[in-house]
Design a protein around this motif. Structure first.
Motif, PDB file in Angstrom:
ATOM      1  N   UNK A   1       0.954  -1.388   0.052  1.00  0.00           N
ATOM      2  CA  UNK A   1      -0.152  -0.109  -0.018  1.00  0.00           C
ATOM      3  C   UNK A   1       0.874   1.222  -0.052  1.00  0.00           C
ATOM      4  N   UNK A   2       0.786   2.239  -1.096  1.00  0.00           N
ATOM      5  CA  UNK A   2       1.429   3.322  -1.199  1.00  0.00           C
ATOM      6  C   UNK A   2       0.457   4.556  -0.906  1.00  0.00           C
ATOM      7  N   UNK A   3       1.309   5.393  -0.100  1.00  0.00           N
ATOM      8  CA  UNK A   3       0.373   6.808   0.162  1.00  0.00           C
ATOM      9  C   UNK A   3       1.445   7.958   0.471  1.00  0.00           C
ATOM     10  N   UNK A   4       0.856   9.084   0.369  1.00  0.00           N
ATOM     11  CA  UNK A   4       1.773  10.368   0.559  1.00  0.00           C
ATOM     12  C   UNK A   4       1.202  11.032   1.718  1.00  0.00           C
ATOM     13  N   UNK A   5       1.797  12.015   2.143  1.00  0.00           N
ATOM     14  CA  UNK A   5       1.430  12.748   3.417  1.00  0.00           C
ATOM     15  C   UNK A   5       1.647  14.322   2.844  1.00  0.00           C
TER      16      UNK A   5
ATOM     17  N   UNK B   1       5.524   3.245   1.829  1.00  0.00           N
ATOM     18  CA  UNK B   1       5.086   2.036   1.158  1.00  0.00           C
ATOM     19  C   UNK B   1       5.061   1.008   2.142  1.00  0.00           C
ATOM     20  N   UNK B   2       3.911   0.490   2.301  1.00  0.00           N
ATOM     21  CA  UNK B   2       3.675  -0.843   3.518  1.00  0.00           C
ATOM     22  C   UNK B   2       3.337  -1.853   2.898  1.00  0.00           C
ATOM     23  N   UNK B   3       4.003  -2.854   3.404  1.00  0.00           N
ATOM     24  CA  UNK B   3       3.651  -4.321   3.376  1.00  0.00           C
ATOM     25  C   UNK B   3       2.656  -4.694   4.056  1.00  0.00           C
TER      26      UNK B   3
END
Length: 148
Positions: free
Chosen positions: A107-111, A118-120
């Motif tokens: 899962x990818x996201x920005x702040x 990038x989270x597994x």
């Protein structure tokens, strides 16, 4: 009009909804809640744990996990079945971007502070749903498959 459920948000709904294969719709609100709405428009559940607005559109993993970011700096993983929190990841700043789920489940996201995470996860990739996607494909690239 097919239906227009009353979400009792008392606030703005700024996120685009996500829909799973059985037609359940997931949408966040500035009132801090994530709503699951049945295909007939009735409320399935409400996730109330975030402490600030949800301006991130949800994403659904193929394992039935709904991912959504909050201005409280957390990315939440919520069970699509019952709305229970699976986990939360504390980021460095507000999360306004919508999570993207890669085919390997990352899962990818920005702040708001410029970090990209990038989270597994346990998801095996994005859910296979009929809902239109940004870029019109699961990778959200907008590219057409090659004719090879």
């Amino acid at each position: 009009e097919i239906w227009a459920p009353t979400l009792d948000t008392d606030d703005t709904v700024r996120t685009a909804p996500a829909i799973d294969a059985d037609g359940t719709l997931y949408v966040g609100s500035n009132n801090t809640n994530l709503y699951a709405v049945n295909p007939d428009g009735s409320i399935l559940w409400v996730f109330t744990e975030p402490e600030d607005a949800l301006e991130s559109s949800p994403a659904i993993g193929d394992d039935g996990t709904v991912y959504v970011g909050s201005l409280d700096r957390n990315l939440y993983a919520v069970s699509a079945q019952d709305g229970e929190k699976k986990w939360a990841f504390a980021a460095s700043d507000e999360i306004r971007s919508s999570p993207l789920i890669a085919t390997d489940g990352t899962v990818y996201f920005g702040t708001g502070g410029g970090a990209v995470y990038a989270l597994s996860t346990d998801s095996g990739g994005p859910a296979d749903t009929p809902w239109p996607m940004l870029g019109q494909n699961p990778q959200r690239t907008g590219r057409q498959p090659s004719g090879d």
